[in-house]
Design a protein around this motif. Structure first.
Motif, PDB file in Angstrom:
ATOM      1  N   MET A   1       0.822  -1.214   0.000  1.00  0.00           N
ATOM      2  CA  MET A   1       0.000   0.000   0.000  1.00  0.00           C
ATOM      3  C   MET A   1       0.857   1.265   0.000  1.00  0.00           C
ATOM      4  SD  MET A   1      -2.993  -1.042   2.715  1.00  0.00           S
ATOM      5  CE  MET A   1      -3.486   0.674   2.880  1.00  0.00           C
ATOM      6  N   ARG A   2       2.074   1.134   0.487  1.00  0.00           N
ATOM      7  CA  ARG A   2       2.975   2.291   0.545  1.00  0.00           C
ATOM      8  C   ARG A   2       4.021   2.261  -0.556  1.00  0.00           C
ATOM      9  NH1 ARG A   2       0.874   0.832   5.137  1.00  0.00           N
ATOM     10  NH2 ARG A   2       0.252   2.428   6.656  1.00  0.00           N
ATOM     11  N   GLY A   3       3.823   1.365  -1.514  1.00  0.00           N
ATOM     12  CA  GLY A   3       4.730   1.295  -2.659  1.00  0.00           C
ATOM     13  C   GLY A   3       6.135   0.878  -2.295  1.00  0.00           C
TER      14      GLY A   3
ATOM     15  N   ALA B   1       0.921  14.781   3.196  1.00  0.00           N
ATOM     16  CA  ALA B   1      -0.353  14.247   3.680  1.00  0.00           C
ATOM     17  C   ALA B   1      -0.492  14.464   5.184  1.00  0.00           C
ATOM     18  CB  ALA B   1      -0.462  12.765   3.337  1.00  0.00           C
ATOM     19  N   ASP B   2       0.589  14.240   5.931  1.00  0.00           N
ATOM     20  CA  ASP B   2       0.554  14.466   7.377  1.00  0.00           C
ATOM     21  C   ASP B   2       0.309  15.946   7.683  1.00  0.00           C
ATOM     22  OD1 ASP B   2       0.953  11.815   7.956  1.00  0.00           O
ATOM     23  OD2 ASP B   2       3.118  12.000   8.262  1.00  0.00           O
TER      24      ASP B   2
ATOM     25  N   PRO C   1       9.986   8.961   5.954  1.00  0.00           N
ATOM     26  CA  PRO C   1       8.595   8.940   6.429  1.00  0.00           C
ATOM     27  C   PRO C   1       7.801   7.735   5.921  1.00  0.00           C
ATOM     28  CG  PRO C   1       9.209  11.161   5.820  1.00  0.00           C
ATOM     29  CD  PRO C   1      10.347  10.279   5.412  1.00  0.00           C
ATOM     30  N   ARG C   2       7.985   7.351   4.656  1.00  0.00           N
ATOM     31  CA  ARG C   2       7.191   6.237   4.121  1.00  0.00           C
ATOM     32  C   ARG C   2       7.553   4.922   4.789  1.00  0.00           C
ATOM     33  NH1 ARG C   2       9.362   3.493  -0.530  1.00  0.00           N
ATOM     34  NH2 ARG C   2      11.607   3.802  -0.641  1.00  0.00           N
TER      35      ARG C   2
ATOM     36  N   ALA D   1       4.638   6.510  -7.934  1.00  0.00           N
ATOM     37  CA  ALA D   1       3.958   7.804  -7.879  1.00  0.00           C
ATOM     38  C   ALA D   1       2.988   7.828  -6.705  1.00  0.00           C
ATOM     39  CB  ALA D   1       3.201   8.051  -9.186  1.00  0.00           C
ATOM     40  N   GLY D   2       3.060   8.892  -5.922  1.00  0.00           N
ATOM     41  CA  GLY D   2       2.180   9.027  -4.766  1.00  0.00           C
ATOM     42  C   GLY D   2       2.684   8.338  -3.520  1.00  0.00           C
TER      43      GLY D   2
END
Length: 302
Positions: free
Chosen positions: A212-214, A289-290, A245-246, A279-280
């Motif tokens: 989900m987080r690539g 986003a945070d 962060p990811r 991407a994203g």
């Protein structure tokens, strides 16, 4: 001066890897992978160099099990070595009737032995260097060893550059007690071990958090939990660094899914391969986003 233990004895591929990772530290061999981890946990060494996986034979299970149990250790660096062997003996090739080495090494030269020493019987030794020691003592006729072994054991080189798979490689880790981690480089690897719940879909749920987080998974191994038949630990390697962060977001999600998660390190990849970022799913995307959520909390925008 820092002291680094390595899986010995002297004259192994692990010694070669330790030389590249030690940065001038004093190196000393220990007999087993478990012993290398133990001396670090006891404070008798500042770090340990051990093998973790081979491109032909797969994971080094003693390292995986040792990292999952007892006091935590983390990987701070890795080395990737091409694995080509030397065949060492006291005498000429005509006298060779037994050839000794570590099981992984014997598996990687099986075809070469069948073609070049068809009458020789393979014998398992605790390490490639231990096989060379056995040849010196007259226990075996020849040893399949790392090329560095001839620096320690005065034996005749019957052949070198020996490997059934020419591009075979072994990855080694430099392990230390928990502490400051290497800075992220953009070409990093993060490792964890998870004891997933024994229910339908539990492993898939953990993998979904990465997908989900690539985040690209680079290795997945399963090992049984001792004393708990049918239960397994899962070892994950994936691209990225915990400082990103990811990656931090993914680790937090995995920890929510499963309390039994152990962090095994974030460090630069030896092959220098940069992380694949969809991407994203970049770090800026997570930061932005945070920040947006925080602004909503403060009532600054809808």
């Amino acid at each position: 001066m820092a002291r680094i233990a390595f899986f010995g004895p002297e004259g192994t591929f692990t010694e070669q890897a330790a030389r590249s990772l030690a940065g001038g530290a004093e190196l000393f061999p220990v007999e087993t992978i478990s012993a290398a981890l133990t001396v670090v946990r006891k404070g008798e060494a500042d770090g340990a160099c051990v093998p973790v996986e081979n491109s032909v034979e797969g994971p080094v299970t003693a390292t995986l099990d040792g990292l999952a149990e007892d006091a935590p250790l983390v990987a701070v660096a890795e080395a990737l070595l091409p694995v080509q062997f030397s065949v060492l003996s006291r005498d000429d090739v005509e006298t060779v009737r037994t050839v000794a080495s570590h099981p992984h090494a014997l598996a990687q030269v099986r075809l070469w032995l069948e073609r070049n020493l068809p009458e020789a019987r393979p014998v398992v030794a605790s390490s490639t260097a231990a096989a060379a020691v056995g040849v010196q003592r007259g226990e075996y006729d020849a040893a399949v060893a790392a090329p560095v072994a001839v620096e320690h054991y005065p034996l005749r080189v019957l052949a070198t550059g020996v490997a059934d798979v020419p591009d075979a490689r072994t990855r080694f880790l430099l392990l230390r007690p928990p502490g400051p981690l290497p800075e992220p480089t953009g070409a990093d690897r993060t490792s964890i071990v998870v004891a997933a719940a024994n229910r339908t879909g539990s492993l898939a749920e953990l993998l979904t958090e990465l997908a989900m987080r690539g985040i690209n998974l680079t290795r997945l191994d399963a090992r049984p939990i001792k004393g708990d038949f049918g239960m397994y630990r899962f070892f994950f390697d994936f691209e990225g660094h915990v400082a990103e962060p990811r990656i931090a977001d993914a680790l937090a999600a995995l920890r929510r899914r499963c309390n039994n998660v152990r962090f095994l390190g974030s460090h630069p990849r030896a092959d220098g391969v940069e992380a694949t970022v969809q991407a994203g799913a970049g770090n800026d995307d997570f930061v932005n986003a945070d920040a947006w959520v925080e602004s909503v909390r403060k009532g600054e925008l809808a």
